[in-house]
Design a protein around this motif. Sequence first.
Motif, short mmCIF file in Angstrom:
data_model
loop_
_atom_site.label_atom_id
_atom_site.label_comp_id
_atom_site.label_asym_id
_atom_site.label_seq_id
_atom_site.Cartn_x
_atom_site.Cartn_y
_atom_site.Cartn_z
N THR A 44 0.86 -1.18 0.00
CA THR A 44 0.00 0.00 0.00
C THR A 44 0.90 1.23 0.00
OG1 THR A 44 -0.08 0.18 2.41
CG2 THR A 44 -1.76 -1.21 1.35
N LEU A 45 0.30 2.39 -0.22
CA LEU A 45 1.09 3.62 -0.15
C LEU A 45 1.64 3.83 1.26
CD1 LEU A 45 -0.91 6.04 -2.45
CD2 LEU A 45 1.27 4.91 -2.91
N GLY A 46 0.95 3.33 2.26
CA GLY A 46 1.47 3.41 3.62
C GLY A 46 2.75 2.60 3.78
N ASP A 47 2.79 1.42 3.18
CA ASP A 47 4.01 0.60 3.22
C ASP A 47 5.16 1.31 2.51
OD1 ASP A 47 2.71 -1.57 4.52
OD2 ASP A 47 1.91 -2.25 2.59
N VAL A 48 4.84 1.91 1.36
CA VAL A 48 5.86 2.65 0.60
C VAL A 48 6.36 3.82 1.43
CG1 VAL A 48 6.26 4.05 -1.46
CG2 VAL A 48 4.98 1.90 -1.64
N ARG A 49 5.46 4.53 2.08
CA ARG A 49 5.83 5.69 2.90
C ARG A 49 6.77 5.27 4.04
NH1 ARG A 49 4.12 11.09 4.38
NH2 ARG A 49 5.72 11.63 5.88
N ILE A 73 0.82 7.25 -9.24
CA ILE A 73 1.59 6.00 -9.34
C ILE A 73 1.11 5.06 -8.25
CG2 ILE A 73 3.89 4.99 -9.32
CD1 ILE A 73 4.96 7.81 -10.05
N ASP A 74 0.84 3.83 -8.63
CA ASP A 74 0.31 2.88 -7.65
C ASP A 74 1.42 2.29 -6.78
OD1 ASP A 74 0.68 -0.26 -8.70
OD2 ASP A 74 0.86 1.27 -10.26
N ALA A 75 1.01 1.76 -5.65
CA ALA A 75 1.94 1.25 -4.65
C ALA A 75 2.73 0.04 -5.15
CB ALA A 75 1.19 0.89 -3.37
N ARG A 76 2.11 -0.82 -5.95
CA ARG A 76 2.82 -2.00 -6.47
C ARG A 76 4.00 -1.59 -7.34
NH1 ARG A 76 -1.26 -6.29 -8.95
NH2 ARG A 76 0.65 -6.94 -9.97
N THR A 77 3.79 -0.60 -8.18
CA THR A 77 4.86 -0.12 -9.05
C THR A 77 5.99 0.48 -8.22
OG1 THR A 77 3.30 0.30 -10.83
CG2 THR A 77 5.41 1.44 -10.96
N LEU A 78 5.63 1.29 -7.23
CA LEU A 78 6.63 1.90 -6.37
C LEU A 78 7.42 0.85 -5.60
CD1 LEU A 78 4.48 4.85 -5.04
CD2 LEU A 78 6.43 5.02 -6.59
#
Length: 135
Positions: A44-49, A73-78
Amino acid sequence: MNTLIALGVPLAVLLAYLATRPASPAREAARRARRVSRHPALATLGDVRIRLDEELPDRRVDFVLARVARHQIDARTLWAWLDRFGAESLVVTLAAGHGYAGLLRILRDERAYDETEARLLAGLSEPELFQLAAA
């Protein structure tokens, strides 16, 4: 028999508490990071953050999050980018002007990733972001 009950009930209550108590936040975060690393589709974006906060200074995290929001940009791509190239490379690539499609092309190896070129473009388009790091 009464002694057995007197010892058994508190022991059962203690075991029930230990089995149902919530995990500490640090332990829960570590468990989540391991799970997402094994299954990147869960990112998720939280995980990326969280990952960006661990690897980058605040100013660069804010820059990345602003670009992620702008380009949607989606979280999977990041997460895939972070696993393959790292957080610093994500900053450089976004600052160089690559958006969502650019990240996908590089991840799919449709376009070779030239880090030297990306650093040059990033330094020209976002000089204040990179001058602070050099100083």
